[in-house]
Write an enzyme that holds these catalytic residues in place. Sequence first.
Site, PDB file in Angstrom:
ATOM      1  N   TYR A 144       0.865  -1.182   0.000  1.00 35.76           N
ATOM      2  CA  TYR A 144       0.000   0.000   0.000  1.00 35.76           C
ATOM      3  C   TYR A 144       0.895   1.224   0.000  1.00 35.76           C
ATOM      4  O   TYR A 144       1.817   1.318   0.813  1.00 35.76           O
ATOM      5  CB  TYR A 144      -0.893   0.006   1.241  1.00 35.76           C
ATOM      6  CG  TYR A 144      -1.813   1.198   1.340  1.00 35.76           C
ATOM      7  CD1 TYR A 144      -1.572   2.213   2.269  1.00 35.76           C
ATOM      8  CD2 TYR A 144      -2.929   1.324   0.517  1.00 35.76           C
ATOM      9  CE1 TYR A 144      -2.421   3.304   2.366  1.00 35.76           C
ATOM     10  CE2 TYR A 144      -3.781   2.416   0.607  1.00 35.76           C
ATOM     11  CZ  TYR A 144      -3.520   3.407   1.537  1.00 35.76           C
ATOM     12  OH  TYR A 144      -4.355   4.502   1.635  1.00 35.76           O
ATOM     13  N   ASP A 239       9.438   2.772  -0.416  1.00 35.53           N
ATOM     14  CA  ASP A 239       8.388   3.490   0.315  1.00 35.53           C
ATOM     15  C   ASP A 239       8.591   3.196   1.802  1.00 35.53           C
ATOM     16  O   ASP A 239       8.168   2.149   2.296  1.00 35.53           O
ATOM     17  CB  ASP A 239       7.007   3.052  -0.172  1.00 35.53           C
ATOM     18  CG  ASP A 239       5.910   3.753   0.607  1.00 35.53           C
ATOM     19  OD1 ASP A 239       4.720   3.530   0.287  1.00 35.53           O
ATOM     20  OD2 ASP A 239       6.225   4.499   1.545  1.00 35.53           O
ATOM     21  N   LYS A 267       4.528   9.598   8.430  1.00 35.33           N
ATOM     22  CA  LYS A 267       4.290   9.111   9.798  1.00 35.33           C
ATOM     23  C   LYS A 267       5.258   9.708  10.826  1.00 35.33           C
ATOM     24  O   LYS A 267       5.129  10.872  11.209  1.00 35.33           O
ATOM     25  CB  LYS A 267       4.302   7.572   9.800  1.00 35.33           C
ATOM     26  CG  LYS A 267       3.152   6.985   8.954  1.00 35.33           C
ATOM     27  CD  LYS A 267       3.155   5.485   8.950  1.00 35.33           C
ATOM     28  CE  LYS A 267       2.160   4.914   7.963  1.00 35.33           C
ATOM     29  NZ  LYS A 267       0.763   4.979   8.405  1.00 35.33           N
TER      30      LYS A 267
HETATM   31  P1  KE4 Z   1      -0.807   8.568   4.206  1.00 37.19           P
HETATM   32  O1  KE4 Z   1      -1.303   9.227   2.945  1.00 37.19           O
HETATM   33  O2  KE4 Z   1      -1.889   7.747   4.876  1.00 37.19           O
HETATM   34  O3  KE4 Z   1      -0.091   9.524   5.178  1.00 37.19           O
HETATM   35  O4  KE4 Z   1       0.356   7.532   3.799  1.00 37.19           O
HETATM   36  C1  KE4 Z   1       0.051   6.550   2.831  1.00 37.19           C
HETATM   37  C2  KE4 Z   1       1.012   5.393   2.986  1.00 37.19           C
HETATM   38  C3  KE4 Z   1       2.052   5.264   2.086  1.00 37.19           C
HETATM   39  N1  KE4 Z   1       2.951   4.253   2.191  1.00 37.19           N
HETATM   40  C4  KE4 Z   1       2.860   3.347   3.197  1.00 37.19           C
HETATM   41  C5  KE4 Z   1       3.875   2.248   3.280  1.00 37.19           C
HETATM   42  C6  KE4 Z   1       1.814   3.443   4.154  1.00 37.19           C
HETATM   43  O5  KE4 Z   1       1.735   2.522   5.146  1.00 37.19           O
HETATM   44  C7  KE4 Z   1       0.880   4.485   4.053  1.00 37.19           C
HETATM   45  C8  KE4 Z   1      -0.281   4.638   5.022  1.00 37.19           C
HETATM   46  N2  KE4 Z   1      -0.436   3.602   5.969  1.00 37.19           N
HETATM   47  C9  KE4 Z   1      -1.803   3.345   6.442  1.00 37.19           C
HETATM   48  C10 KE4 Z   1      -1.734   2.206   7.451  1.00 37.19           C
HETATM   49  N3  KE4 Z   1      -1.502   0.967   6.827  1.00 37.19           N
HETATM   50  C11 KE4 Z   1      -2.437   4.557   6.999  1.00 37.19           C
HETATM   51  C12 KE4 Z   1      -3.680   4.310   7.825  1.00 37.19           C
HETATM   52  C13 KE4 Z   1      -4.929   4.752   7.114  1.00 37.19           C
HETATM   53  O6  KE4 Z   1      -5.023   4.527   5.897  1.00 37.19           O
HETATM   54  O7  KE4 Z   1      -5.800   5.327   7.816  1.00 37.19           O
END
Ligand code: KE4
Length: 430
Positions: A144, A239, A267
């Site tokens: 993801y 990533d 994060k």
């Molecule tokens: P954000 O756009 O949510 O800040 O980051 C996206 C993203 C990109 N790359 C990786 C490896 C990530 O884990 C994420 C976001 N992680 C999720 C949890 N698995 C965020 C939680 C959510 O979607 O509410």
Amino acid sequence: MNISESKRLFAHAQQFIPGGVNSPVRAFRAVGGDPIFIKRADGAFLFDEDGNAYIELINSWGPMILGHNHPEIREAVIQAMHEGTSFGAPTSREVEIAELITQMVPSVEKVRMVNSGTEATMSAIRVARGYTGKDKIIKMVGHYHGHGDSFLIAAGSGAVTMGHPDSPGVTQGTAKDTLLAPYNNLEAIEELVRLNKNEIAALILEPVPGNMGLVVPMPGYLEGLREICTRECIVLIFDEVMTGFRLAPGGAQELFGVTPDMTTLGKIIGGGMPVGAYGGKKEIMDFVSPAGPVYQAGTLSGNPIAMAAGLTMLRHLKTQPEIYGVLLQIGKKIAEGIQKINLELGFDYTVNHLGSMYSLFFTSEPVIDFDSAKTSNTELFGKYFQAMLHRGVYLAPSQFESLFLSTALSDDLIDRILEVHRESMIEIHK
Ligand code: KE4
């Protein structure tokens, strides 16, 4: 456990917010019941609107590596607030945090701040495409990278949790440029390279995936990707939105000694405030506007309050690297404790662990990629989640998510977590 105020708020929220939440995985759809509404957090604890306290093992999906309401970060934000909240103009903190990131993350020679991990990954592939003049990207099944169109193809995290890893609204025109491969499989990458010779701009992956639950790279896998991308002039993008500043000060690339061409971050970088970043080799990053032709912009990018929080967080991690040894010990105690209890109770479930990340998969198969992760019994996971929650331990509400530990987890709290795990496993297997 009384959660009447959370229930009232959730019912009300659904009148104004799609699904009542601002991010799908928060809705507890995969684990049943209504989401808990959090009022405040401190150290290793969340406190909900009904006054219930939870020892938490997700830490806002990663950012709160030092626990919640850390005094250094709180004071830095309060101080910054007195100077104003947003200027839309360059500030000294942006220069400081950029320099600090180039010192901490091996691949980053130049870096651009954005407001989320999604913005970081969307921008990184655009730059890779602009730099190489090629269109296609490779992503791993079950990984993801945020909700950018190019990534919502066989995506993990909330996309798979909610049952739509391929989202409506993503056009065929976009999807055709995203090639898929299973994680931990170099032959599959070689095949894609053969079939798409000189058409692939970038290969993006979570070096240590957390979005199908935690999976660890097989020996030689990351090194193999590096060799293929160097040979084929493909931009290798790690990533590290989850793993950056978590697995080591320099993330997975420092831990495994494999340096990508670009890195995306999020994060932890914001200390709990909305921050993302992408960076890499100077020759690539100098393609980014206004230095180069690839456009990317953001009103609140480098926001002074967010930079105050992020700068304080990163300075703490850089100047006190011993915390990574502490986090490793916390992770080992919990992961090995869970495995020991499961074996004592006669349960053969897979636990994957690395540093301060771990996942308990309700399958007896080794979990090395998305297909093996999907052999997990998600219904049983849902029962486990609820059993733990009702005993005051808050997990990620999905089997396909890693847990994230913080330095706020004392030995007493770890003992309590393991006690609750034992009780929960007995309860759900009755
Ligand atoms: P954000 O756009 O949510 O800040 O980051 C996206 C993203 C990109 N790359 C990786 C490896 C990530 O884990 C994420 C976001 N992680 C999720 C949890 N698995 C965020 C939680 C959510 O979607 O509410």
